[in-house]
Motif scaffolding. Structure first.
Motif, mmCIF file in Angstrom:
data_model
loop_
_atom_site.group_PDB
_atom_site.id
_atom_site.type_symbol
_atom_site.label_atom_id
_atom_site.label_comp_id
_atom_site.label_asym_id
_atom_site.label_seq_id
_atom_site.Cartn_x
_atom_site.Cartn_y
_atom_site.Cartn_z
ATOM 1 N N ARG A 12 0.630 -1.351 -0.064
ATOM 2 C CA ARG A 12 0.019 -0.189 0.057
ATOM 3 C C ARG A 12 1.014 1.179 0.131
ATOM 4 N NH1 ARG A 12 -4.506 1.546 4.680
ATOM 5 N NH2 ARG A 12 -5.048 3.339 3.788
ATOM 6 N N ARG A 13 0.642 1.991 -0.903
ATOM 7 C CA ARG A 13 1.414 3.290 -0.967
ATOM 8 C C ARG A 13 0.250 4.385 -0.497
ATOM 9 N NH1 ARG A 13 6.584 2.894 -1.709
ATOM 10 N NH2 ARG A 13 6.939 1.335 -3.453
ATOM 11 N N PRO A 14 0.688 4.934 0.832
ATOM 12 C CA PRO A 14 0.113 6.015 1.338
ATOM 13 C C PRO A 14 -0.404 7.523 0.307
ATOM 14 C CG PRO A 14 1.761 5.385 2.887
ATOM 15 C CD PRO A 14 2.130 4.819 1.518
ATOM 16 N N ARG A 15 -1.610 7.566 0.497
ATOM 17 C CA ARG A 15 -2.261 8.820 -0.293
ATOM 18 C C ARG A 15 -2.742 9.738 0.721
ATOM 19 N NH1 ARG A 15 -2.589 7.556 -5.493
ATOM 20 N NH2 ARG A 15 -2.585 5.384 -6.121
ATOM 21 N N GLN A 16 -2.699 9.616 2.114
ATOM 22 C CA GLN A 16 -3.029 10.331 2.861
ATOM 23 C C GLN A 16 -2.103 10.583 4.155
ATOM 24 O OE1 GLN A 16 -7.048 8.996 4.209
ATOM 25 N NE2 GLN A 16 -7.868 9.753 2.281
ATOM 26 N N VAL A 17 -2.255 11.697 4.732
ATOM 27 C CA VAL A 17 -1.323 11.877 6.079
ATOM 28 C C VAL A 17 -1.447 10.876 7.052
ATOM 29 C CG1 VAL A 17 -0.766 13.650 7.817
ATOM 30 C CG2 VAL A 17 -1.242 14.327 5.642
ATOM 31 N N ARG A 18 -2.545 10.573 7.319
ATOM 32 C CA ARG A 18 -2.563 9.519 8.524
ATOM 33 C C ARG A 18 -2.095 8.122 8.053
ATOM 34 N NH1 ARG A 18 -8.670 7.435 11.103
ATOM 35 N NH2 ARG A 18 -7.488 5.732 12.524
ATOM 36 N N ALA A 19 -2.145 7.729 6.666
ATOM 37 C CA ALA A 19 -1.568 6.343 6.050
ATOM 38 C C ALA A 19 -0.094 6.511 6.276
ATOM 39 C CB ALA A 19 -2.173 5.996 4.801
#
Length: 223
Positions: A12-19
């Protein structure tokens, strides 16, 4: 160039700050776990526990601990700085000063956590991201060193490109070995000897040592 292991690609490549923050927590936790327990005992369960997330959440980002270690290696390379060498653009100084800046940057980039560095060197498998990062940083570092050499009047080598590649490989490889292994040689002694060796090479063998020319084998005048 070695081929990449397809089983090491992050899931999974984070797209949001939380991720992105969760991903960073996993990597930070893994660095702590590997350094404390070693790689064999540094399980994904321990990493998840250290990161305070479920094992299922961890597997959403990374398929296994090999992928995590490969990503730690990418992060290690990306965070390397060339502070000393960058300052040479303003004041090149002597050839020894130039070489010392290159060597000291390499040492400074590997001072933190020798146990984790040793694990990364010995255990890290090659993900595509890691291969790409090594190639990208290698090209950039060699180009920087070649530019420094081209502007210094005391450099006398046959091919600046090859010289830059040799220097980068020699400095990085020996620094890895020193900083990751049992410290049998003081860092200052290592730095001085490596600086001396590289400086003599760049001067084209024009500095006789021990009463003879190291390149020609001429013992010098008989007294």
């Amino acid at each position: 160039m070695p081929s990449a292991d397809r089983h090491l690609q992050p899931r999974r490549r984070p797209r949001q700050v939380r991720a992105e923050l969760t991903r960073e927590r996993i990597l930070t936790a893994a660095a702590h776990v590997f350094a404390e327990y070693g790689y064999a005992a540094g399980t994904t369960n321990r990493i998840a526990e250290q990161a305070r997330i479920s094992i299922g959440s961890l597997y959403q980002y990374f398929p296994n601990k090999d992928a995590i270690l490969a990503e730690l290696m990418v992060r290690h390379i990306d965070r390397g700085t060339w502070t000393q060498a960058d300052r040479l653009d303003l004041s090149p100084g002597s050839l020894e000063t130039t070489v010392r800046a290159l060597v000291r940057d390499a040492i400074d980039n590997h001072r933190d956590d020798p146990q984790l560095l040793r694990i990364m060197i010995e255990e890290a498998r090659l993900s595509q991201d890691l291969l790409d990062t090594i190639e990208r940083h290698g090209r950039k570092r060699v180009a920087q060193v070649q530019d420094l050499l081209a502007r210094h009047p005391d450099v006398h080598v046959g091919d600046l490109g090859i010289a830059a590649e040799l220097i980068v490989f020699t400095v990085e490889t020996n620094t890895h070995k020193l900083m990751a292994g049992p410290r049998t040689v003081p860092v200052e002694t290592f730095e001085n000897e490596l600086v001396d060796m590289v400086t003599r090479y760049l001067r084209g063998g024009r500095q006789p040592r021990g009463g003879h020319d190291a390149w020609s084998g001429d013992p010098g005048p008989v007294r």
